[in-house]
Write a protein that holds these residues in place. Structure first.
Motif, PDB file in Angstrom:
ATOM      1  N   ASP A  89      14.788 -43.851  52.086  1.00  0.00           N
ATOM      2  CA  ASP A  89      16.038 -43.606  52.013  1.00  0.00           C
ATOM      3  C   ASP A  89      16.492 -42.294  51.401  1.00  0.00           C
ATOM      4  OD1 ASP A  89      15.720 -43.940  49.347  1.00  0.00           O
ATOM      5  OD2 ASP A  89      16.327 -46.012  49.070  1.00  0.00           O
ATOM      6  N   GLY A  90      15.587 -41.486  51.177  1.00  0.00           N
ATOM      7  CA  GLY A  90      15.698 -40.001  50.838  1.00  0.00           C
ATOM      8  C   GLY A  90      15.784 -40.050  49.230  1.00  0.00           C
ATOM      9  N   VAL A  91      15.787 -41.087  48.368  1.00  0.00           N
ATOM     10  CA  VAL A  91      15.935 -41.033  47.110  1.00  0.00           C
ATOM     11  C   VAL A  91      14.597 -40.930  46.320  1.00  0.00           C
ATOM     12  CG1 VAL A  91      16.989 -42.036  44.950  1.00  0.00           C
ATOM     13  CG2 VAL A  91      18.334 -42.060  47.043  1.00  0.00           C
ATOM     14  N   PRO A  92      14.104 -40.061  45.668  1.00  0.00           N
ATOM     15  CA  PRO A  92      12.672 -40.135  45.024  1.00  0.00           C
ATOM     16  C   PRO A  92      12.459 -41.312  44.173  1.00  0.00           C
ATOM     17  CG  PRO A  92      13.891 -37.857  44.394  1.00  0.00           C
ATOM     18  CD  PRO A  92      14.976 -38.711  44.994  1.00  0.00           C
ATOM     19  N   ALA A  93      11.512 -41.989  44.006  1.00  0.00           N
ATOM     20  CA  ALA A  93      11.071 -42.918  43.501  1.00  0.00           C
ATOM     21  C   ALA A  93      11.385 -42.928  41.822  1.00  0.00           C
ATOM     22  CB  ALA A  93       9.714 -43.402  43.639  1.00  0.00           C
ATOM     23  N   ALA A  94      11.182 -41.894  41.404  1.00  0.00           N
ATOM     24  CA  ALA A  94      11.403 -41.586  40.053  1.00  0.00           C
ATOM     25  C   ALA A  94      12.979 -41.913  39.593  1.00  0.00           C
ATOM     26  CB  ALA A  94      11.138 -40.284  39.423  1.00  0.00           C
ATOM     27  N   GLU A 109      23.751 -39.048  31.131  1.00  0.00           N
ATOM     28  CA  GLU A 109      23.331 -38.526  32.503  1.00  0.00           C
ATOM     29  C   GLU A 109      21.956 -38.076  32.352  1.00  0.00           C
ATOM     30  OE1 GLU A 109      24.395 -34.566  34.723  1.00  0.00           O
ATOM     31  OE2 GLU A 109      26.077 -35.799  34.879  1.00  0.00           O
ATOM     32  N   LEU A 110      21.187 -38.773  33.262  1.00  0.00           N
ATOM     33  CA  LEU A 110      19.825 -38.545  33.531  1.00  0.00           C
ATOM     34  C   LEU A 110      19.542 -37.341  34.611  1.00  0.00           C
ATOM     35  CD1 LEU A 110      18.294 -42.054  33.306  1.00  0.00           C
ATOM     36  CD2 LEU A 110      19.146 -40.608  31.508  1.00  0.00           C
ATOM     37  N   GLN A 111      18.900 -36.332  34.453  1.00  0.00           N
ATOM     38  CA  GLN A 111      18.560 -35.394  35.535  1.00  0.00           C
ATOM     39  C   GLN A 111      17.461 -35.216  35.799  1.00  0.00           C
ATOM     40  OE1 GLN A 111      20.762 -31.814  34.016  1.00  0.00           O
ATOM     41  NE2 GLN A 111      22.788 -32.575  33.745  1.00  0.00           N
ATOM     42  N   TRP A 112      17.022 -34.943  36.975  1.00  0.00           N
ATOM     43  CA  TRP A 112      15.887 -34.569  37.633  1.00  0.00           C
ATOM     44  C   TRP A 112      15.952 -33.344  38.649  1.00  0.00           C
ATOM     45  CZ3 TRP A 112      17.298 -39.435  37.236  1.00  0.00           C
ATOM     46  CH2 TRP A 112      16.439 -40.420  36.627  1.00  0.00           C
ATOM     47  N   PRO A 113      15.046 -32.456  38.600  1.00  0.00           N
ATOM     48  CA  PRO A 113      15.246 -31.323  39.476  1.00  0.00           C
ATOM     49  C   PRO A 113      15.202 -31.417  41.155  1.00  0.00           C
ATOM     50  CG  PRO A 113      12.728 -31.391  38.600  1.00  0.00           C
ATOM     51  CD  PRO A 113      13.826 -32.536  37.974  1.00  0.00           C
ATOM     52  N   LEU A 114      15.806 -30.752  41.827  1.00  0.00           N
ATOM     53  CA  LEU A 114      15.689 -30.985  43.312  1.00  0.00           C
ATOM     54  C   LEU A 114      14.414 -30.975  43.804  1.00  0.00           C
ATOM     55  CD1 LEU A 114      18.861 -28.481  44.421  1.00  0.00           C
ATOM     56  CD2 LEU A 114      18.283 -30.927  44.447  1.00  0.00           C
ATOM     57  N   GLU A 115      13.470 -30.456  43.009  1.00  0.00           N
ATOM     58  CA  GLU A 115      11.942 -30.413  43.543  1.00  0.00           C
ATOM     59  C   GLU A 115      11.401 -31.845  43.610  1.00  0.00           C
ATOM     60  OE1 GLU A 115      12.493 -28.059  40.313  1.00  0.00           O
ATOM     61  OE2 GLU A 115      13.328 -27.243  42.290  1.00  0.00           O
ATOM     62  N   ALA A 116      12.227 -32.851  42.937  1.00  0.00           N
ATOM     63  CA  ALA A 116      11.615 -34.414  43.078  1.00  0.00           C
ATOM     64  C   ALA A 116      12.059 -34.594  44.539  1.00  0.00           C
ATOM     65  CB  ALA A 116      12.219 -35.044  41.632  1.00  0.00           C
ATOM     66  N   TRP A 136      18.936 -34.185  41.177  1.00  0.00           N
ATOM     67  CA  TRP A 136      19.370 -35.506  41.162  1.00  0.00           C
ATOM     68  C   TRP A 136      19.860 -36.095  39.850  1.00  0.00           C
ATOM     69  CZ3 TRP A 136      19.079 -38.527  45.408  1.00  0.00           C
ATOM     70  CH2 TRP A 136      18.529 -38.025  46.701  1.00  0.00           C
ATOM     71  N   HIS A 137      20.854 -36.797  39.784  1.00  0.00           N
ATOM     72  CA  HIS A 137      21.830 -36.989  38.585  1.00  0.00           C
ATOM     73  C   HIS A 137      21.936 -38.775  38.767  1.00  0.00           C
ATOM     74  CE1 HIS A 137      23.633 -32.912  38.363  1.00  0.00           C
ATOM     75  NE2 HIS A 137      22.338 -33.001  37.922  1.00  0.00           N
ATOM     76  N   VAL A 138      21.548 -39.283  37.433  1.00  0.00           N
ATOM     77  CA  VAL A 138      22.192 -40.757  37.265  1.00  0.00           C
ATOM     78  C   VAL A 138      23.071 -40.686  36.052  1.00  0.00           C
ATOM     79  CG1 VAL A 138      21.471 -43.216  36.787  1.00  0.00           C
ATOM     80  CG2 VAL A 138      20.127 -41.792  38.459  1.00  0.00           C
TER      81      VAL A 138
END
Length: 615
Positions: free
Chosen positions: A111-116, A94-101, A82-84
Motif C-alpha cells: 500500500d506504499g506505507v513503510p512497514a516501520a 507525533e512520531l516522525q520517520w524520514p521520507l527515505e523510509a 512520514w508522520h503518525v
C-alpha cells in the motif's frame, strides 16, 4: 505477514496547538502578548512562505480515524516525512520517520506505507490494507514569537488550505491560523495554557474564531472531528458515525498516550526537535504520561472500595445487565488496544498490565457467560487464553530476573558476597531468555490470530434471553464467585504440605494453592468490574469483597513466585558446580526463597479469614 518490530529510527515530539478560522488579511502584532502571565515575548520573526503537500492514509472502514489517529506522508517544510499523530494527555504525540523510509521494500508494504510506520498503528490497522483518505495542500507563512534568549515560545502559522477527500472526490478550501507552542514555552500545563489563552485573546480581537474542525484531515473530510462518540464506541455496528466532537474516555485516552510515549521512549528515549517537550525528550514524556494514565485508571477502576464508591456511583437499579456488561467489556477491549504499543516496545510493566487485562476479560466473560452464545464465548476465551499464555511466558521470565537481581543484591548487602558468575547465570541468562520470549510474543502479535482476537473482543454482543437488572446480575455473579473462592481457599495446615517430603502430597497441595489463587483472582476481577467499570452497578460492599480477594491473590502470588525462583535456583546450582563455580550463593538464595514462601502462605491464611468475613 512478516514479523513487525517497534522501530527506533523515528523521532517523537508533542504538539500543543490551537486552530482558528480566519478571513482577515494579516496577523495582529503579538509582541508582548504573554507579559500578563509572566512570559515575555520580545520579538516576532517572520519566515518566507512555503508549501506542504500531505497525503493521509486509512483503512476502508476508517480504523485510524475512529481511534483519532492520523497517518500521513508529507513533503515540504523542515519536518517532511512520514508522520503518525496519536492522542496524548496534553496535545498530540507525533512520531516522525524520514521520507527515505519510503520505498516499500518490506513485506506487507504494497500500500506504499513503510512497514516501520505501519507498525506504529498495527493494533488498529491489523491486516487490512491502507489507502489514501485525503490530500491536503497547505500554503504556509510562519511567524515565530521569541523570548529574550531567542527561543520560540509560540509559532503562528497562517495557512491557506486545499483539502481533497480522496474517496468522495470533494474539494474544500479554507484559511486558518495555528498557534503551536515551541521549546521556549512554560514548563507547566497551567503556564502553557495561559500563554495560549493570551495569544488567543489577541487573535480573537483581530477577527479569528475557533476552528470548526479539530484538524486539517477532519476538515478535508467535512467533519468537525475524528473518532466516535461513546455510544458508537460501545457498540454501534458497522456504519456508525465517526464524525464526533466527543472525546474517548479519559482512561483510555490517557492509557493510549502513556503507551505511545512509553513505547517510543522505552529503548532509546529519542528526543523531538520541536514542541514544548522537545528538549526534555520522549522518556520524560512517557514518565509523565504513565503517571497521568495511572491517575485516570484509579478514577475509573479504583482498586480500593472507598475510591470505587466515590468515583463511580452505582448504576440505576433498572439498568439492563447485558448493556452494562457489554460496556465494561468494551472498555477492557480498549485497554488491550491502548497497551499494545508499549507491549511491543517491552516498556516497563507493559506485559504485566496487558496480561492482567487479558485475565480480567477472561474472568468477566466466565462470570457473565450466560449472557453470550456459548460457541462465540468459547472461541474468544480460548484465544484470550493463548494470548495470556504467551504474555505469561514473557512476564514469568521478567519476574524471575527481577527476583534474581534483588536477591543477589540482598546477599551482597547482607553478607558482603557478590558472585558475578551467579549473577550472569541467574540474571543475564534469564534476560536473554526473556528477550527471545518477547520476540515470540511480537511474532504472534503481528499475525492473524491476534488480529482476529481483537476483532472478536470488539464484536462481542449479548445473545439475548430474559432481561435482568445489572445490579441483580452482578450480585448473583459475585455470590457464585465468592462461594467458589471460599470453597477452594486452602487452610494454613493444608498449605504447609507444599513443604513436605512426599512429592505426591506436595504436588497436590501446590495444585490446591494454585486453584485457590485463581479463584481469588476471578473474584477480585469480578468485584472490580462491578464497582469500577463504566456504568458500574455495585458499590462499597462489593469493593470490600474485591479488596479481600486481592489480598489473598497477592499473598498466594508471592508464594508462587518464591517457589518458582527457588526451583530455578536448584536447577542452576549443579550447573555452576560442574563449571567449578561456588555454590554458596545458590544455597543462600534457595533458603531465602523458602522463607519468603512460608511467610507468604502465613499472610494468605490471614487474608483467607478476611475474605470469609467480607463474604
Amino acid at each position: 505477514m512478516s514479523q513487525t518490530h517497534p522501530d527506533e529510527s523515528h523521532t517523537t515530539q508533542v504538539e500543543i496547538e490551537r486552530k482558528y478560522a480566519v478571513d482577515t488579511e494579516h496577523l495582529p502584532d503579538l509582541v508582548g502578548v504573554g507579559d500578563a502571565v509572566g512570559v515575555h515575548i520580545v520579538a516576532a520573526e517572520a519566515h518566507e512562505p512555503f508549501v506542504l503537500e500531505a497525503v493521509y492514509f486509512d483503512t476502508a472502514d476508517l480504523a485510524l480515524a475512529r481511534a483519532k489517529i492520523a497517518l500521513r506522508r508529507r513533503v515540504g517544510g523542515h519536518d517532511e516525512g512520514w508522520h503518525v499523530k496519536l492522542p496524548a494527555v496534553e496535545g498530540r504525540t507525533e512520531l516522525q520517520w524520514p521520507l527515505e523510509a519510503d520505498p516499500g521494500q518490506d513485506a506487507g508494504s504494497a500500500d506504499g506505507v513503510p512497514a516501520a510506520v505501519r507498525a506504529a498503528v498495527l493494533v488498529h490497522v491489523r491486516d487490512r490494507a491502507l489507502s489514501p483518505l485525503a490530500a491536503v495542500r497547505t500554503s504556509r507563512s510562519i511567524v515565530e514569537l521569541l523570548d529574550a534568549d531567542g527561543r520560540v515560545v509560540v509559532e503562528i502559522a497562517d495557512d491557506t488550505v486545499t483539502g481533497t477527500d480522496s474517496r468522495e472526490g470533494s474539494v474544500r478550501l479554507w484559511r486558518e491560523w495555528e498557534a503551536e507552542l515551541g521549546p521556549g514555552a512554560p514548563a507547566t500545563a497551567d503556564g502553557r495554557a495561559a500563554v495560549l489563552d493570551a495569544v488567543e485573546k489577541r487573535l480573537f480581537a483581530a477577527g479569528a474564531t475557533v476552528s470548526p474542525s479539530v484538524s486539517k484531515l477532519a476538515q478535508a473530510l467535512g467533519r468537525t472531528g475524528l473518532g466516535r462518540t461513546p455510544d458508537a464506541a460501545r457498540g454501534a455496528g458497522e456504519g456508525a458515525s465517526t464524525d464526533a466532537g466527543a472525546e474517548v474516555s479519559p482512561v483510555v485516552g490517557a492509557k493510549a498516550a502513556a503507551s505511545a510515549a512509553s513505547a517510543n521512549a522505552a529503548k532509546k528515549g529519542t528526543n523531538g526537535t520541536k514542541g514544548v517537550k522537545g528538549v526534555k525528550g520522549a522518556a520524560e514524556e512517557a514518565k509523565g504520561a504513565e503517571k497521568s494514565a495511572k491517575r485516570a485508571e484509579k478514577g475509573a477502576k479504583a482498586s480500593k472500595a472507598t475510591k470505587k464508591a466515590a468515583s463511580v456511583p452505582p448504576a440505576d437499579a433498572d439498568a439492563d445487565a447485558a448493556d452494562v456488561v457489554l460496556a465494561g467489556l468494551r472498555d477492557l477491549g480498549e485497554q488491550l488496544v491502548a497497551l499494545d504499543p508499549a507491549v511491543r516496545a517491552d516498556a516497563p510493566d507493559a506485559v504485566h498490565r496487558q496480561r492482567t487485562t487479558v485475565r480480567r476479560l477472561r474472568n468477566v466473560l466466565a462470570g457473565h457467560k450466560h449472557l453470550f452464545a456459548p460457541s462465540a464465548l468459547q472461541e474468544v476465551r480460548a484465544s484470550l487464553a493463548r494470548f495470556g499464555g504467551i504474555l505469561g511466558e514473557v512476564r514469568d521470565l521478567e519476574v524471575r530476573a527481577e527476583w534474581a537481581e534483588a536477591a543477589l543484591d540482598a546477599v551482597r548487602d547482607d553478607r558482603g558476597v557478590d558472585d558475578p558468575a551467579a549473577r550472569d547465570r541467574l540474571v543475564a541468562a534469564t534476560r536473554a531468555e526473556h528477550d527471545a520470549a518477547h520476540e515470540r510474543l511480537l511474532e504472534w502479535m503481528s499475525n492473524a490470530p491476534y488480529f482476529r482476537l481483537l476483532d472478536a473482543v470488539e464484536g462481542l454482543t449479548p445473545s439475548g434471553g430474559a432481561p435482568d437488572s445489572a445490579r441483580r446480575e452482578s450480585k448473583a455473579v459475585l455470590l457464585r464467585a465468592a462461594r467458589k473462592a471460599e470453597r477452594l481457599s486452602v487452610s494454613r495446615s493444608r498449605a504447609a504440605a507444599v513443604f513436605g517430603s512426599d512429592p505426591v502430597v506436595t504436588a497436590r497441595a501446590e495444585a490446591a494453592v494454585h486453584e485457590s489463587r485463581k479463584s481469588a483472582r476471578r473474584l477480585r476481577h469480578l468485584a472490580e468490574f462491578a464497582t469500577g467499570a463504566p456504568d458500574a452497578p455495585l458499590g462499597v460492599a462489593a469493593g470490600l469483597l474485591g479488596d479481600a480477594a486481592e489480598r489473598l491473590q497477592d499473598a498466594l502470588g508471592e508464594h508462587r513466585d518464591a517457589r518458582l525462583f527457588g526451583e530455578y535456583v536448584l536447577l542452576i546450582a549443579p550447573r555452576a558446580e560442574a563449571a567449578g563455580e561456588s555454590s554458596f550463593v545458590y544455597g543462600v538464595l534457595y533458603q531465602r526463597s523458602l522463607e519468603r514462601s512460608r511467610a507468604a502462605l502465613a499472610t494468605a491464611a490471614r487474608a483467607r479469614k478476611a475474605l470469609r468475613a467480607a463474604s
